[in-house]
Design a protein around this motif. Structure first.
Motif, PDB file in Angstrom:
ATOM      1  N   UNK A  53     -11.810 -13.629 -11.342  1.00 56.32           N
ATOM      2  CA  UNK A  53     -10.401 -13.946 -11.615  1.00 56.32           C
ATOM      3  C   UNK A  53      -9.870 -14.930 -10.578  1.00 56.32           C
ATOM      4  N   UNK A  54     -10.237 -14.731  -9.307  1.00 56.53           N
ATOM      5  CA  UNK A  54      -9.750 -15.593  -8.227  1.00 56.53           C
ATOM      6  C   UNK A  54     -10.188 -17.043  -8.408  1.00 56.53           C
ATOM      7  N   UNK A  55     -11.277 -17.251  -9.124  1.00 57.25           N
ATOM      8  CA  UNK A  55     -11.792 -18.607  -9.323  1.00 57.25           C
ATOM      9  C   UNK A  55     -11.004 -19.397 -10.366  1.00 57.25           C
ATOM     10  N   UNK A  56     -10.135 -18.732 -11.111  1.00 53.94           N
ATOM     11  CA  UNK A  56      -9.358 -19.413 -12.151  1.00 53.94           C
ATOM     12  C   UNK A  56      -8.335 -20.361 -11.529  1.00 53.94           C
ATOM     13  N   UNK A  57      -8.050 -21.465 -12.223  1.00 55.92           N
ATOM     14  CA  UNK A  57      -7.124 -22.482 -11.703  1.00 55.92           C
ATOM     15  C   UNK A  57      -5.711 -21.948 -11.492  1.00 55.92           C
ATOM     16  N   UNK A  58      -5.317 -20.986 -12.308  1.00 57.25           N
ATOM     17  CA  UNK A  58      -3.922 -20.505 -12.250  1.00 57.25           C
ATOM     18  C   UNK A  58      -3.730 -19.391 -11.224  1.00 57.25           C
ATOM     19  N   UNK A  59      -4.798 -18.948 -10.577  1.00 58.80           N
ATOM     20  CA  UNK A  59      -4.725 -17.787  -9.683  1.00 58.80           C
ATOM     21  C   UNK A  59      -4.724 -18.207  -8.214  1.00 58.80           C
ATOM     22  N   UNK A  60      -3.754 -17.670  -7.468  1.00 59.91           N
ATOM     23  CA  UNK A  60      -3.660 -17.916  -6.032  1.00 59.91           C
ATOM     24  C   UNK A  60      -4.570 -16.973  -5.262  1.00 59.91           C
ATOM     25  N   UNK A  61      -4.504 -15.670  -5.595  1.00 60.04           N
ATOM     26  CA  UNK A  61      -5.329 -14.684  -4.893  1.00 60.04           C
ATOM     27  C   UNK A  61      -5.397 -13.400  -5.698  1.00 60.04           C
ATOM     28  N   UNK A  62      -6.358 -12.555  -5.358  1.00 58.81           N
ATOM     29  CA  UNK A  62      -6.523 -11.245  -5.983  1.00 58.81           C
ATOM     30  C   UNK A  62      -6.599 -10.202  -4.872  1.00 58.81           C
ATOM     31  N   UNK A  63      -5.810  -9.144  -4.998  1.00 60.16           N
ATOM     32  CA  UNK A  63      -5.789  -8.108  -3.966  1.00 60.16           C
ATOM     33  C   UNK A  63      -5.952  -6.733  -4.618  1.00 60.16           C
ATOM     34  N   UNK A  64      -6.686  -5.904  -3.940  1.00 57.85           N
ATOM     35  CA  UNK A  64      -6.826  -4.518  -4.410  1.00 57.85           C
ATOM     36  C   UNK A  64      -5.838  -3.642  -3.649  1.00 57.85           C
ATOM     37  N   UNK A  65      -5.130  -2.778  -4.368  1.00 56.72           N
ATOM     38  CA  UNK A  65      -4.165  -1.865  -3.754  1.00 56.72           C
ATOM     39  C   UNK A  65      -4.880  -0.578  -3.385  1.00 56.72           C
ATOM     40  N   UNK A  66      -4.821  -0.220  -2.113  1.00 58.38           N
ATOM     41  CA  UNK A  66      -5.524   0.968  -1.634  1.00 58.38           C
ATOM     42  C   UNK A  66      -4.744   2.250  -1.897  1.00 58.38           C
ATOM     43  N   UNK A  67      -3.407   2.158  -1.877  1.00 60.10           N
ATOM     44  CA  UNK A  67      -2.592   3.359  -2.062  1.00 60.10           C
ATOM     45  C   UNK A  67      -2.776   3.915  -3.475  1.00 60.10           C
ATOM     46  N   UNK A  68      -2.704   5.243  -3.629  1.00 61.46           N
ATOM     47  CA  UNK A  68      -2.903   5.847  -4.952  1.00 61.46           C
ATOM     48  C   UNK A  68      -1.752   5.603  -5.914  1.00 61.46           C
ATOM     49  N   UNK A  69      -0.579   5.269  -5.400  1.00 57.09           N
ATOM     50  CA  UNK A  69       0.550   4.962  -6.277  1.00 57.09           C
ATOM     51  C   UNK A  69       0.539   3.452  -6.529  1.00 57.09           C
ATOM     52  N   UNK A  70       0.696   3.069  -7.774  1.00 55.60           N
ATOM     53  CA  UNK A  70       0.602   1.669  -8.173  1.00 55.60           C
ATOM     54  C   UNK A  70       1.951   1.123  -8.627  1.00 55.60           C
ATOM     55  N   UNK A  71       2.510   1.742  -9.666  1.00 52.23           N
ATOM     56  CA  UNK A  71       3.751   1.219 -10.244  1.00 52.23           C
ATOM     57  C   UNK A  71       4.934   1.352  -9.300  1.00 52.23           C
ATOM     58  N   UNK A  72       4.892   2.341  -8.402  1.00 52.65           N
ATOM     59  CA  UNK A  72       5.968   2.519  -7.425  1.00 52.65           C
ATOM     60  C   UNK A  72       5.755   1.667  -6.181  1.00 52.65           C
ATOM     61  N   UNK A  73       4.634   0.958  -6.116  1.00 52.64           N
ATOM     62  CA  UNK A  73       4.231   0.230  -4.920  1.00 52.64           C
ATOM     63  C   UNK A  73       4.921  -1.130  -4.830  1.00 52.64           C
ATOM     64  N   UNK A  74       5.426  -1.473  -3.637  1.00 49.75           N
ATOM     65  CA  UNK A  74       6.082  -2.765  -3.466  1.00 49.75           C
ATOM     66  C   UNK A  74       5.084  -3.919  -3.614  1.00 49.75           C
ATOM     67  N   UNK A  75       3.827  -3.700  -3.295  1.00 51.75           N
ATOM     68  CA  UNK A  75       2.819  -4.743  -3.487  1.00 51.75           C
ATOM     69  C   UNK A  75       2.687  -5.095  -4.968  1.00 51.75           C
ATOM     70  N   UNK A  76       2.887  -4.122  -5.797  1.00 51.83           N
ATOM     71  CA  UNK A  76       2.784  -4.275  -7.247  1.00 51.83           C
ATOM     72  C   UNK A  76       4.030  -4.946  -7.815  1.00 51.83           C
ATOM     73  N   UNK A  77       5.174  -4.706  -7.144  1.00 57.83           N
ATOM     74  CA  UNK A  77       6.481  -5.150  -7.643  1.00 57.83           C
ATOM     75  C   UNK A  77       7.312  -5.546  -6.419  1.00 57.83           C
ATOM     76  N   UNK A  78       7.142  -6.778  -5.897  1.00 51.77           N
ATOM     77  CA  UNK A  78       7.782  -7.176  -4.637  1.00 51.77           C
ATOM     78  C   UNK A  78       9.312  -7.117  -4.635  1.00 51.77           C
ATOM     79  N   UNK A  79       9.937  -7.432  -5.754  1.00 55.73           N
ATOM     80  CA  UNK A  79      11.404  -7.447  -5.822  1.00 55.73           C
ATOM     81  C   UNK A  79      11.959  -6.034  -5.924  1.00 55.73           C
TER      82      UNK A  79
END
Length: 337
Positions: A53-79
């Motif tokens: 995925x990271x190799x695609x032209x439209x992608x800046x970076x790919x990160x894996x979230x270590x915390x078990x909560x995803x949708x509540x995570x600020x990394x998932x939803x910065x705003x």
């Protein structure tokens, strides 16, 4: 896993990427912030080749979230998430939302009088327990359906959305006219209830359990959000410590800590945490200074004769003073920022 996109990504490539991810049984959530646009992936991401995925032209970076909560995570939803309520009220938009009312709805006269007083003092949301969860089975358990009717009527008369606690899945339909449902500390890990609340289209005030960590609270929020309801507000209401002078110990650090880890709004309950009316104002001031999105305060026109929790409920004049001082602090902090 989150996929950070470059500015102005090619729409055709983006659509193709999203379709491919969905074909891999990924839930894909689109989050557009001020500086970044993110695709949040929920599912078994071990099956996804991040380098591909990271190799695609439209992608800046790919990160894996270590915390078990995803949708509540600020990394998932910065705003920051902003909760929209009736009458133009918003929680999490940078304002200080004041929720106030009695510990429990006791009578028509009591709830209507309290609603008018707290509205005049600056509260925008009316609270009051209708199904009262108590430690003793012999204590006042609330007016139940009649309490709901009175709370809703008092809120309508004063132009205020209303919030009350729910502890049983069977009561959801009874609370159809309630604007906000509150999950008390006792039920923070009632996962069956949390999942059912995730299927309803109402904001949820989720109180932290008195022996729960920040991650425990965020995982409970995740249960609600995993079923589709993203309208979750976290409530810090004190934790159990060795100190017995207060009901619990208010964890002020929870406000900035939760905001670092999550995009969800954070409220503070200085009434339940202290259990003492004389400590409610200083704790409310501290919570405001720490960056809380709002306060939930217990107010009663005659605390001495309250059916329950009279010791921690403020008189209306004391509440008026609290609101004035908290708004002064909040305004000063906003000016500095």
């Amino acid at each position: 896993m989150i996929v950070v996109l470059k500015e102005n990504p090619d729409q055709e490539q983006l659509n193709s990427l999203i379709e491919w991810l969905k074909s891999k049984n990924m839930e894909v959530f689109f989050s557009e912030g001020k500086s970044q646009t993110i695709l949040g992936l929920v599912g078994d991401t071990t099956q996804i080749d991040g380098d591909l995925i990271a190799a695609l032209d439209i992608v800046e970076s790919v990160r894996r979230i270590q915390e078990p909560y995803k949708k509540a995570n600020r990394k998932f939803h910065p705003a920051d998430t902003v909760i929209e309520l009736p009458n133009g009220i918003r929680i999490g938009d940078g304002s200080l939302t004041i929720i106030a009312g009695p510990s429990a709805v006791e009578s028509e006269e009591q709830i209507f009088k309290t609603a008018a007083l707290v509205k005049a003092a600056g509260a925008s949301i009316l609270r009051g327990a209708t199904f009262k969860a108590r430690t003793s089975p012999y204590s006042f358990q609330g007016l139940r359906e009649e309490g709901i009717r009175l709370l809703v009527a008092a809120g309508k008369e004063n132009g205020m959305p209303v919030v009350t606690e729910i502890s049983d899945i069977q009561d959801i339909d009874k609370m159809a006219d309630i604007d906000i449902l509150q999950v008390g500390a006792r039920n923070m890990k009632n996962y069956a209830l949390l999942k059912e609340l995730g299927r309803c289209d109402k904001p949820i005030f989720l109180k932290r359990g008195d022996s729960s960590t920040y991650e425990d609270l965020l995982m409970s929020a995740e249960y609600i959000m995993s079923k589709g309801n993203s309208k979750v507000v976290l409530v810090e209401r004190g934790i159990r410590t060795f100190e017995n002078y207060t009901n619990d110990t208010l964890d002020i650090a929870a406000v900035p800590a939760l905001k670092q880890h999550s995009h969800l709004p954070v409220l503070v309950d200085p009434s339940r945490s202290s259990g003492r009316a004389d400590l409610v104002e200083p704790l409310a001031l501290a919570a405001t200074a720490a960056g809380a999105d709002g306060l939930t305060v217990e107010v009663h026109p005659d605390p001495q004769h309250a059916v329950t929790d009279g010791r921690q409920q403020l008189r209306p004049e004391a509440f008026q003073s609290l609101v004035r001082k908290c708004r002064t602090i909040h305004s000063a902090i906003k000016e500095e920022n």
